[in-house]
Enzyme design. Sequence first.
Site, PDB file in Angstrom:
ATOM      1  N   ASP A 174      40.858  34.374  47.627  1.00 40.86           N
ATOM      2  CA  ASP A 174      42.113  35.020  47.227  1.00 40.86           C
ATOM      3  C   ASP A 174      42.158  36.540  47.338  1.00 40.86           C
ATOM      4  O   ASP A 174      43.076  37.093  47.901  1.00 40.86           O
ATOM      5  CB  ASP A 174      42.432  34.687  45.768  1.00 40.86           C
ATOM      6  CG  ASP A 174      42.386  33.213  45.503  1.00 40.86           C
ATOM      7  OD1 ASP A 174      41.951  32.455  46.372  1.00 40.86           O
ATOM      8  OD2 ASP A 174      42.793  32.819  44.407  1.00 40.86           O
ATOM      9  N   GLU A 386      31.035  30.777  38.563  1.00 36.90           N
ATOM     10  CA  GLU A 386      31.979  30.769  39.682  1.00 36.90           C
ATOM     11  C   GLU A 386      31.474  31.664  40.822  1.00 36.90           C
ATOM     12  O   GLU A 386      31.549  31.315  41.993  1.00 36.90           O
ATOM     13  CB  GLU A 386      33.343  31.236  39.166  1.00 36.90           C
ATOM     14  CG  GLU A 386      34.489  30.912  40.084  1.00 36.90           C
ATOM     15  CD  GLU A 386      35.842  31.194  39.427  1.00 36.90           C
ATOM     16  OE1 GLU A 386      35.864  31.610  38.245  1.00 36.90           O
ATOM     17  OE2 GLU A 386      36.867  30.992  40.094  1.00 36.90           O
TER      18      GLU A 386
HETATM   19  C1  9WN Z   1      44.112  30.037  43.348  1.00 38.20           C
HETATM   20  C2  9WN Z   1      39.856  26.829  42.241  1.00 38.20           C
HETATM   21  C3  9WN Z   1      40.271  27.981  43.138  1.00 38.20           C
HETATM   22  C4  9WN Z   1      39.448  28.032  44.417  1.00 38.20           C
HETATM   23  C5  9WN Z   1      39.667  29.313  45.197  1.00 38.20           C
HETATM   24  C6  9WN Z   1      39.464  30.504  44.246  1.00 38.20           C
HETATM   25  C7  9WN Z   1      40.392  30.394  43.049  1.00 38.20           C
HETATM   26  C8  9WN Z   1      42.801  30.180  42.547  1.00 38.20           C
HETATM   27  C9  9WN Z   1      42.912  31.297  41.531  1.00 38.20           C
HETATM   28  O1  9WN Z   1      40.112  29.169  42.369  1.00 38.20           O
HETATM   29  O2  9WN Z   1      41.743  30.412  43.495  1.00 38.20           O
HETATM   30  O3  9WN Z   1      44.067  28.896  44.155  1.00 38.20           O
HETATM   31  O4  9WN Z   1      43.538  31.071  40.499  1.00 38.20           O
HETATM   32  O5  9WN Z   1      42.413  32.399  41.797  1.00 38.20           O
HETATM   33  O6  9WN Z   1      39.660  31.710  44.931  1.00 38.20           O
HETATM   34  O7  9WN Z   1      38.755  29.367  46.269  1.00 38.20           O
HETATM   35  O8  9WN Z   1      39.766  26.930  45.249  1.00 38.20           O
HETATM   36  O9  9WN Z   1      38.474  26.866  42.018  1.00 38.20           O
END
Ligand code: 9WN
Length: 414
Positions: A174, A386
């Site tokens: 992101d 994470e």
């Molecule tokens: C938006 C769920 C997801 C991952 C992504 C990570 C983060 C979300 C966020 O979390 O994204 O989709 O709220 O930031 O960047 O890779 O799939 O773990």
Amino acid sequence: MEGRPAVDDAALGRAALAVLDANWTGTSTMPAPGIYPHQWSLDSAFVAIGLARRDTARAGQELLSLFTGQWRTGMVPHIVFHHSDGYFPGPSMWRSEEVPDAPRGALTSGLTQPPLHAYAAWWIWRHAADRELAARFVRRAWPSLVAQHAYLRSRDAGGHGLAAIAHPWESGMDDSPAWDAPLANLPAGRCGTGYHDRYFWLAVQCRDHGYAPSYFREEHPFAVEDPMFNGIWLLSCDAMARLASEVVGVDPEPFQEAAARIRGALLDRLWNGAFYARDVRADRLVPVCTIGGFGPMLDPEMPHHVIAALTSLLESTKFMGAAGYPVPSCEIRAPEFDRAQYWRGPSWISTNWLLSQAAAVHGLDRLRELLVASTLRLVRQGGFRECFDPFDGTGHGCRDFSWSAALTLDLLGR
Ligand code: 9WN
């Protein structure tokens, strides 16, 4: 691999399984219950990979459950909401129930994520103890995978064979600095100033245009060809070709051709001594080296000189060579690097795992061993966080994160 007493590995494996069990809803796995209490597409692919050797049925179910959210266009949404609470933006922002192509029985987002699923299906097929069960799963998943791959072709905003992401969330990375320049070019005054204002504004634009592929391709102001997204797509095209001939009994050639087309376009469009993201609207490469630039290394047929250049960049002091806990998600010396901020510096288990696959494919054994050992060191010391500080290994973001646990299981199972 590090010389470790087996008892350590067994304990780590049990801890990883306990995380996956705690995050299991009965049909799929939440990335982390507190922060991400629904099903995410990329996360489910990694979870399926991690479970492939241990529990074929559950690994398969993870993907089949995700496909219940697939749209009639073939789009596999990046989030399938299993209830309406706990995450912003939730179903009331996406409003998938108002879109004719969205499924009736599930609420979803209207964006997608890197298409690792065919590769995950192939991983299940390759590693399952119960071959018959795995073959049945592949045949069930096959129509969804074919539709997903067809959908991606409709996202070719640049017109040269790559899929363009319409939002940073589609990359799975992101906050990567690779999106800074395309985000900065959004119409000022209409979309707010901070990154998160812009993310929200972009998502609302997608929604208000019905998430139509033609809108994404032709009008949407954010269109970026990402080397990681497309490297993963290429990898999955190869997996589709293998599944076509080994399991499904159909012609693999269309998938081989798709892989060759993506490879050619990656080299023509995104290679300039390293791989960079291309801002399709501005028609220029975004000049910052990030972990995403190593995505095309996953391709077994990438030319040798390209693999050699990428390996030397990866091992240099810009990435692994200056990090105690590789691999940082952005070049350490770039002005955008931030050791603690999501995707702008920290090391992630997912990208480490993908790079260890790339190293294995190209016979780079020393690199593979280093990646496996340092990844296991991160989770042994910090837990299934994470992401991690690349200098001292401190964990960041949520705890008990599913893909960190799942990919640890895979690394331990080798
Ligand atoms: C938006 C769920 C997801 C991952 C992504 C990570 C983060 C979300 C966020 O979390 O994204 O989709 O709220 O930031 O960047 O890779 O799939 O773990």
